[in-house]
Write a protein that holds these residues in place. Sequence first.
Motif, short mmCIF file in Angstrom:
data_model
loop_
_atom_site.label_atom_id
_atom_site.label_comp_id
_atom_site.label_asym_id
_atom_site.label_seq_id
_atom_site.Cartn_x
_atom_site.Cartn_y
_atom_site.Cartn_z
N PHE A 189 1.00 -1.20 0.06
CA PHE A 189 0.10 -0.12 -0.16
C PHE A 189 0.90 1.28 0.08
CE2 PHE A 189 -2.36 3.29 2.35
CZ PHE A 189 -3.78 3.22 1.48
N MET A 190 1.84 1.33 1.15
CA MET A 190 2.80 2.24 1.09
C MET A 190 3.58 2.46 -0.13
SD MET A 190 5.18 3.34 4.08
CE MET A 190 6.39 1.72 3.83
N SER A 191 4.10 1.56 -0.52
CA SER A 191 4.97 1.47 -1.79
C SER A 191 4.17 1.91 -3.05
CB SER A 191 5.58 0.20 -2.02
OG SER A 191 6.49 -0.27 -1.01
N THR A 192 2.76 1.53 -3.33
CA THR A 192 2.25 1.74 -4.34
C THR A 192 1.95 3.49 -4.26
OG1 THR A 192 1.24 -0.27 -4.40
CG2 THR A 192 -0.13 1.35 -5.31
N ILE A 193 1.61 4.07 -3.20
CA ILE A 193 1.34 5.53 -3.10
C ILE A 193 2.55 6.08 -3.45
CG2 ILE A 193 0.93 7.35 -1.48
CD1 ILE A 193 -1.01 5.30 -0.04
N PHE A 194 3.95 5.70 -3.04
CA PHE A 194 4.72 6.32 -3.52
C PHE A 194 5.40 6.24 -4.94
CE2 PHE A 194 5.88 6.60 1.37
CZ PHE A 194 6.10 7.87 1.45
N SER A 195 5.25 5.17 -5.27
CA SER A 195 5.61 4.91 -6.65
C SER A 195 4.51 5.48 -7.95
CB SER A 195 5.28 3.20 -6.91
OG SER A 195 6.11 2.44 -6.46
N ILE A 219 -4.81 13.72 -6.95
CA ILE A 219 -5.02 12.88 -5.70
C ILE A 219 -6.27 11.99 -6.42
CG2 ILE A 219 -6.01 12.65 -3.56
CD1 ILE A 219 -4.15 15.14 -2.65
N LYS A 220 -7.29 12.67 -6.92
CA LYS A 220 -8.42 11.94 -7.21
C LYS A 220 -8.02 10.69 -8.25
CE LYS A 220 -12.84 12.57 -9.70
NZ LYS A 220 -13.76 13.45 -10.46
N HIS A 221 -7.17 11.19 -9.30
CA HIS A 221 -6.83 10.09 -10.14
C HIS A 221 -6.06 8.80 -9.61
CE1 HIS A 221 -5.30 8.45 -14.10
NE2 HIS A 221 -3.89 8.18 -13.32
N ILE A 222 -4.96 9.19 -8.67
CA ILE A 222 -4.24 8.36 -7.99
C ILE A 222 -5.16 7.33 -7.09
CG2 ILE A 222 -2.43 7.69 -6.22
CD1 ILE A 222 -1.11 10.26 -7.58
N MET A 223 -6.09 8.05 -6.29
CA MET A 223 -7.07 7.26 -5.43
C MET A 223 -8.06 6.31 -6.31
SD MET A 223 -6.41 8.11 -2.32
CE MET A 223 -7.90 7.32 -1.54
N GLY A 224 -8.36 6.76 -7.29
CA GLY A 224 -9.18 5.73 -8.22
C GLY A 224 -8.24 4.50 -8.42
N LEU A 225 -6.91 4.49 -8.85
CA LEU A 225 -6.01 3.67 -9.09
C LEU A 225 -5.81 2.81 -7.75
CD1 LEU A 225 -3.12 5.25 -11.32
CD2 LEU A 225 -4.99 3.49 -12.03
N ILE A 226 -5.54 3.55 -6.61
CA ILE A 226 -5.58 2.64 -5.38
C ILE A 226 -6.72 2.09 -5.19
CG2 ILE A 226 -5.28 3.05 -3.19
CD1 ILE A 226 -3.27 5.27 -3.73
N ASN A 227 -7.91 2.55 -4.96
CA ASN A 227 -9.21 1.76 -4.75
C ASN A 227 -9.52 0.53 -5.56
OD1 ASN A 227 -10.08 3.32 -2.58
ND2 ASN A 227 -11.26 4.92 -4.16
N LEU A 228 -9.00 0.84 -6.92
CA LEU A 228 -9.29 -0.61 -7.90
C LEU A 228 -8.33 -1.43 -7.37
CD1 LEU A 228 -10.64 -1.73 -10.42
CD2 LEU A 228 -8.43 -0.63 -11.50
N ALA A 229 -6.99 -1.44 -7.15
CA ALA A 229 -5.85 -2.29 -6.81
C ALA A 229 -6.03 -2.74 -5.42
CB ALA A 229 -4.68 -1.51 -7.17
N PHE A 230 -6.32 -2.19 -4.48
CA PHE A 230 -6.43 -2.36 -3.08
C PHE A 230 -7.76 -2.93 -2.56
CE2 PHE A 230 -1.98 -1.03 -3.08
CZ PHE A 230 -1.62 -2.01 -2.45
N PHE A 231 -8.72 -1.79 -2.41
CA PHE A 231 -9.79 -1.83 -1.67
C PHE A 231 -10.78 -2.81 -2.46
CE2 PHE A 231 -7.85 1.91 -0.35
CZ PHE A 231 -7.39 1.64 0.78
N ASP A 232 -10.82 -2.80 -3.87
CA ASP A 232 -11.74 -3.51 -4.57
C ASP A 232 -11.17 -5.08 -4.42
OD1 ASP A 232 -13.43 -1.49 -4.97
OD2 ASP A 232 -12.80 -1.23 -7.18
#
Length: 131
Positions: free
Chosen positions: A71-77, A110-123
């Motif tokens: 999660f942390m690495s994905t955010i930074f990457s 932030i909106k763009h990146i949060m969409g990617l994070i939600n798709l990869a992690f939370f979904d």
Amino acid sequence: YTSVAYKMLDMLFRNTGTFLLVAREFNKPAIQKKHIESLNEFVSILEEPIVNAIERKEIRKCDTSGVSIMFMSTIFSIFKYRLFSNSICSFDVASDQVPVFTEDEIQSEIKHIMGLINLAFFDGLMCPSAK
């Protein structure tokens, strides 16, 4: 977790100069151990909400430490990719060339990146019954 991701991204976009400095310093062997210790502390903090969500059966059982690191690495990457892929700056940028983002740019990124994070992690982590 989404609030943690949002806050991390917000901090990164508002403090790109600090991020670039830390990124440069991280490559120095004398400093790496200290950074890794700090990252381990942060991973421990991130694990707690994952453990709680597993106990509430909101997410699947998983390697909480591994998920926290990813999660942390994905955010930074993703942040680094968005920052550097648009040729906004490079690791060799001088301190007076550090990009400053407008509020609209920060929120859009932030909106763009949060969409990617939600798709990869939370979904992907959500239990089928919790979707």
